[in-house]
Design an enzyme around this catalytic site. Structure first.
Site, PDB file in Angstrom:
ATOM      1  CB  THR B 106     -11.968  -9.382 -37.776  1.00 33.07           C
ATOM      2  OG1 THR B 106     -11.578  -8.646 -36.645  1.00 33.07           O
ATOM      3  CG2 THR B 106     -11.041 -10.528 -38.027  1.00 33.07           C
ATOM      4  CB  THR B 182      -7.943  -1.760 -33.919  1.00 25.78           C
ATOM      5  OG1 THR B 182      -7.641  -3.027 -33.324  1.00 25.78           O
ATOM      6  CG2 THR B 182      -9.385  -1.713 -34.334  1.00 25.78           C
ATOM      7  CG  ASP B 183      -2.965  -4.482 -33.021  1.00 27.37           C
ATOM      8  OD1 ASP B 183      -3.973  -4.267 -32.313  1.00 27.37           O
ATOM      9  OD2 ASP B 183      -2.230  -5.480 -32.892  1.00 27.37           O
ATOM     10  CE  LYS B 261      -6.176  -1.776 -30.066  1.00 29.80           C
ATOM     11  NZ  LYS B 261      -5.908  -2.996 -30.837  1.00 29.80           N
TER      12      LYS B 261
END
Lengths: 638, 440
Positions: B106, B182-183, B261
């Site tokens: 997004t 981002t995952d 992350k």
């Protein structure tokens, strides 16, 4: 000034916002409290206007962003977690808050919605870290009767309170995060209120319903009233953040005054034949007029490389100094607009000249440079060229509005009841769903359960207070309208002490201390309860209550017992009291012999001045009377 | 959006179809005791089975219960929103060209205020309209490669990204920016790090932790940081650009093989592990934080090796792990196994026979640590020494995820165990560091 509100076509709608006293915040498990002292966490953000499908953005919002405004947030770990910092998605909607607002809805005969959907309402002034406020409708379409008139309740909502603004520098605004997320219930009436007095009464009636739930916070800032005020020939004005009930009435009155006076200015301009096309749009550089000025503000701006820009307002002479409402002149309105759009410190105008170190000669120079007649006014600003230009363009636009009458805008209430320009009215509220929070189904079972447990309505409550606690009507009413009813009932149940004493303390005593400028709202419930426990168990006398409370308001972290000790208000042991009485008697034997019981008054005064707060008057009086009798009945040893 | 795709099912869908209403229509819903009017909105994923959602005139959504007694009437058709993109800003002369190859997430999207849906906004004009400052930084050449959530990425997607990126580089852009969910962004970053040989320009993956439909989104600042670095930074490596802290004032550029992350939701989720970050973008300036990095270089020697072998697994050891899990991979024909062992690089002695069998069957078995920070050392304890004797390859301070991706890439290049082992241990994209420094 008295107005015929009916003739003016006054219509007022109220939005009452009240903080709820829930165990935790609306979307996380943080304490719904404010912190004092230094923040543990500081961080800086920017908020960017988001674009709608139609490519539209809020004009004022975009303007703020273009100015490069940054936001400094301050937080502590007790009252803020990652949710307030917008670093973690919201948790589920707080059920306790939902049930309280549904209870209010039922008390106002409103229809709860079948399913509650949380929305995001875009607000990018920084007061919400997310850039939107989370808000939802809980119920629609209620009704409240106030002195025989039916007031429609349009909307009962539940929303998160915003962060609180604690500072503003040129390009940075500071907010504290503690208040963000405290549940707020919002009750909105239809625009049917037709006088200032009625506005106050409706606000009071809504307040009574809210307090009847026993689940609302108290103290300054926990309730805020927004007013939507319109006059038939004026405009719809939204006034935000009226904090005190007494101010609601004034706010309406002053707004009517302001609009009526703006309409008079319009008439005057019409009479003077001022037309829109006569009004200048572009500011003129008049720096040379002020090259050797004695005016400190101007010379300081010039020394920083700034300019003096001026705008002629044709036909406005004398109107800028005209008072619209107490301490609010038309010039003040122009200055506020200049501050908002230009970020300048303020404006100068010819209606307040000569003054501020600006000389008659400079004004003459200014007027001749702008080719003014005596009928014209001049507004001038000393700042960087860009800022001064933005500011004066906004002033020019506002001056043109004056020809039409009252421009629609959002204003912010002052503590005195007047209001100041805040921002243009936002376009249709831009809302979209908060997809991170699941909707809540409001089932018939839940409504039935809440309906069975509804709190008493205000009238029934009044009767009960009188019957159950033996309070008189005036005191019962005061208690009901105070924020302490719930606490009163808890104290009276828990502590053996006269209900009237508790009621008087929580209403009259606290009010008079507040009038003396003490922050009584900072005294926590447990401290107040402790005070009555100390009185009930005889540790101190009831006469010492005001002193203890005053001390506690200045020492919010200390206990009531600390107060008693610090103020030396511990009840005297009986033998100590007897010794003081005896001493007074010894000194007054002659008086007693001469006047018998007539000596009681002076003796009582003398003893009480020594022991006030440490012994109650009843005991002292009994002791003195007993001793006088003793002396009188004793034969004279001579 | 049609009714069928709006999330309404079963009874509700039938009722809405019978009433002849569509998403976006203004409707009246009459129940025995109350009536509402509003715009029909798609159903929320969490919504109840018996409520339809309407937007009231005030802008608020509410759910309205629908039963057999409910009457639904269409009042008028909804106005279809027409997005008029603002005119594309004129390309400023002298600016460098940066390719933006979108893969999803997004990072750039626009909200539909009518229904609340979020749509991707990834064309160049969309990007300029969402982040107008971009036009001051570079001339953007935007392409949409695909639009998927990063948890749905596979090694096949890495290949496509590598090929598309290489094409842009061949065309002579000054740098490439890859918006990405981002995952799994760190996995893709590692994959590209190995896929490119003699990379001439920066390739920067960028994501956002707050979607760009929110005013507080980190997307714009991350994107601006990424574009700035892609256009002007002196390094030519694959990297990830994300917020340094919770504040909006600083973007860190992390090396693609050393980034992970480390937070589910915060802006500062991405950390460089066992290495300082590569660079920082602050106040419009790129500052290098490492001296030993690959410099920009001419394109001539640039090569792409985009093949990945997906029969490679990452296995996290835990107390009580049943060794049959290892046997499963062997029996399924896997070619490599990265162990995420405890501490310095250990698994229970109970696993030894299965590890032995795996290696004897030709699998490459290598060790990383679930501690995340630090370096494996299998010489210290008996367990480590035993595993070394069995043929387990210690991978120093390489991140477990990077090790997985690297082994996939290695086995995509060669099936020869000796060559594969040699490639695995060769420092190709700074995935190994000689020195481990104290964390800040």
């Amino acid at each position: 000034m008295k107005f015929d509100y009916k003739k003016l076509g006054l219509k007022v709608g109220l939005e009452v916002h009240q903080q709820l006293d829930t165990r935790h915040k609306l979307f996380c498990a943080c304490k719904p409290e404010l912190f004092r002292g230094e923040p543990e966490i500081r961080f800086v953000r920017r908020l960017r206007p988001t674009q709608s499908e139609l490519g539209q953005v809020d004009e004022a919002a975009l303007f703020e962003f273009r100015k490069g405004l940054t936001i400094l947030y301050e937080a502590d770990r007790d009252t803020s977690c990652l949710v307030e910092m917008d670093e973690e998605p919201p948790h589920e909607l707080n059920r306790e808050a939902v049930e309280t607002s549904l209870t209010v809805a039922l008390m106002l005969d409103a229809k709860p919605v079948d399913e509650i959907h949380v929305m995001r309402k875009i607000v990018i002034d920084g007061s919400n870290t997310t850039g939107f406020q989370r808000t939802c409708v809980v119920a629609l379409g209620g009704e409240l009767e106030v002195e025989g008139k039916k007031i429609p309740i349009q909307h009962i909502g539940l929303e998160e309170d915003a962060a609180r603004k604690t500072g503003q520098r040129a390009n940075q605004v500071t907010y504290r995060l503690d208040r963000l997320g405290i549940p707020l219930i919002e009750v909105t009436t239809g625009p049917v209120i037709s006088s200032p007095e009625e506005a106050r009464k409706v606000a009071l009636a809504i307040g009574r319903i809210l307090r009847a739930t026993g689940k609302v916070k108290r103290g300054i800032g926990t309730v805020r009233q927004d007013l939507n005020i319109s006059l038939a020939r004026g405009a719809l004005i939204e006034i935000k953040g009226v904090q005190e009930l007494e101010t609601v009435e004034k706010a309406v009155e002053y707004e009517v005054q302001r609009q009526v006076n703006l309409l008079k200015i319009r008439e005057e301009l019409e009479r003077r034949g001022v037309r829109e096309e006569d009004l200048a749009i572009e500011p003129v550089d008049v720096t040379e007029v002020f090259e050797n000025t004695k005016c400190k503000v101007i010379s300081k701006a010039l020394s920083r490389g700034g300019k003096v820009l001026a705008l002629k307002l044709k036909g406005f002479n004398g109107l800028l100094g005209r008072e619209l409402a107490p301490n609010l002149r038309f010039g003040t309105e122009l200055a506020d607009i200049a501050r908002f759009w230009g970020g300048v410190g303020g404006i100068f105008h010819t209606d307040e000249m000569p003054g501020y170190g600006v000389t008659e000669a400079e004004i003459d120079g200014l007027r001749s440079k702008l080719d003014c007649t005596p009928e014209d006014a001049v507004v001038f600003v000393a700042d960087s060229r860009e800022k001064a230009e933005e500011a004066l363009k906004a002033v020019a636009a506002r001056a043109r509005e004056a020809l039409k009458g009252v421009p629609e805008e959002t204003r912010v209430a002052t503590p005195e009841g007047t209001s100041r320009y805040m921002r243009p009215r936002p376009g249709a509220a831009r809302m979209y769903p908060e997809t991170d929070v699941p909707p809540i189904r409001v089932t018939e079972d839940l409504i039935e359960r809440l309906r069975k447990a509804l709190p008493e309505k205000p009238e029934a409550l009044l009767q009960r207070l009188m019957a159950e606690y033996g309070l008189n009507q005036k005191l019962s009413r005061q208690l009901m309208d105070s924020e302490y009813l719930d606490l009163f009932e808890r104290i009276v149940k828990e502590v053996k002490v006269s209900p009237t004493l508790v009621a008087v303390t929580l209403t009259e005593t606290l009010r008079s201390l507040k009038r003396d400028g003490l922050d009584v709202a900072s005294i926590r419930d447990d401290k107040l309860t402790e005070v009555f426990k100390l009185v009930g168990s005889g540790v101190t006398a009831k006469e010492s209550i005001p002193e203890i409370l005053a001390w506690l308001s200045k020492n919010p972290d200390k206990s009531a017992l600390d107060a008693v000790k610090a103020l030396n208000l511990e009840r005297l042991p009986e033998e100590e009291l007897r010794r003081i009485v005896d001493e007074a008697i010894e000194d007054s034997l002659q008086l007693i012999k001469e006047r018998g019981l007539g000596a009681f008054g002076p003796l009582m005064g003398r003893v009480m001045s020594k022991v006030r707060g440490r012994a109650d008057a009843k005991t002292v009086s009994a002791m003195i009377k007993e001793r006088i009798h003793e002396i009188q009945s004793k034969p004279d040893p001579r | 959006m049609s009714l069928e795709k709006s999330g309404y099912r079963g009874f509700l869908l039938t009722v809405l179809n019978e009433a002849g209403v569509d998403i976006g229509d203004v409707i009246r819903v009459e129940n025995p005791n109350y009536t509402y009017e509003g715009t029909l909105i798609p159903r929320s994923e969490f919504g109840s089975e018996d409520c339809i959602v309407i937007k009231l005139r005030s802008g608020y959504n509410i759910g309205v219960k629908v039963t057999r007694q409910t009457k639904i009437t269409k009042l008028r058709s909804g106005e279809k929103p027409a997005f008029i993109p603002p005119p594309q800003p004129e390309a400023k002369p002298g600016l460098r060209r940066v390719a933006v190859i979108s893969t999803g997430g997004t990072i750039a999207s626009r909200v539909d205020y009518r229904t609340g849906g979020v749509r991707p906004a990834l064309s160049a004009s969309d990007l300029y309209s969402v982040v107008p400052e971009l036009s001051d930084l570079a001339v953007i050449e935007a392409d949409i490669l695909f639009s998927i959530l990063s948890e749905n990425m596979t090694p096949q997607h890495w290949k496509k990204i590598a090929v598309a990126t290489a094409k842009k580089i061949e065309e002579g852009v000054a740098g490439v920016v890859i918006p990405h969910g981002t995952d799994t962004m760190a996995y893709t970053a590692a994959a590209l790090s190995f896929a490119f040989k003699n990379l001439p320009v920066p390739v920067i993956l960028v994501g956002s932790q707050r979607s760009s439909d929110r005013p507080s989104s980190d997307a714009a600042t991350n994107l601006l940081g990424a574009v700035k670095a892609a256009a002007y930074a002196p390094f030519a490596e694959v990297a990830v650009a994300m917020h340094e802290s919770t504040s909006d004032d600083s973007i860190l550029i992390h090396r693609g093989t050393k980034v992970r992350k480390c937070h589910t939701s915060a802006r500062y989720a991405f950390k460089s592990i066992n290495s300082p970050p590569l660079a920082r973008v602050k106040n419009g300036k790129v500052t290098m934080l490492i001296e030993d990095y690959r410099r920009r270089s001419p394109r001539e020697s640039f090569e792409v090796y985009p093949e990945f072998e997906d029969r490679v697994a990452l296995l996290k050891f835990y107390p009580g792990l049943n060794p049959e899990v290892i046997d499963f991979y062997v029996d399924k024909g896997y070619l490599g196994l990265i162990l995420e062992g405890t501490g310095l690089g250990h698994v229970s002695a109970r696993c030894f026979p299965s590890v032995k069998r795996a290696i004897e069957s030709g699998l490459i078995v290598a060790m990383t640590s679930q501690c995340i920070w630090g370096r494996v050392n299998m010489n210290v304890y008996d367990t480590g020494r035993d595993l070394l004797r069995l043929g387990v390859i210690p991978l120093e301070d390489m991140l477990p995820e990077t090790a997985l991706v690297k082994l996939m890439w290695v086995l995509g290049q060669t099936r020869d165990p000796k060559e594969a082992k040699q490639l695995l241990l060769q420092n190709m994209a700074y995935e190994f560091s000689d020195r481990t420094l104290m964390e800040d």
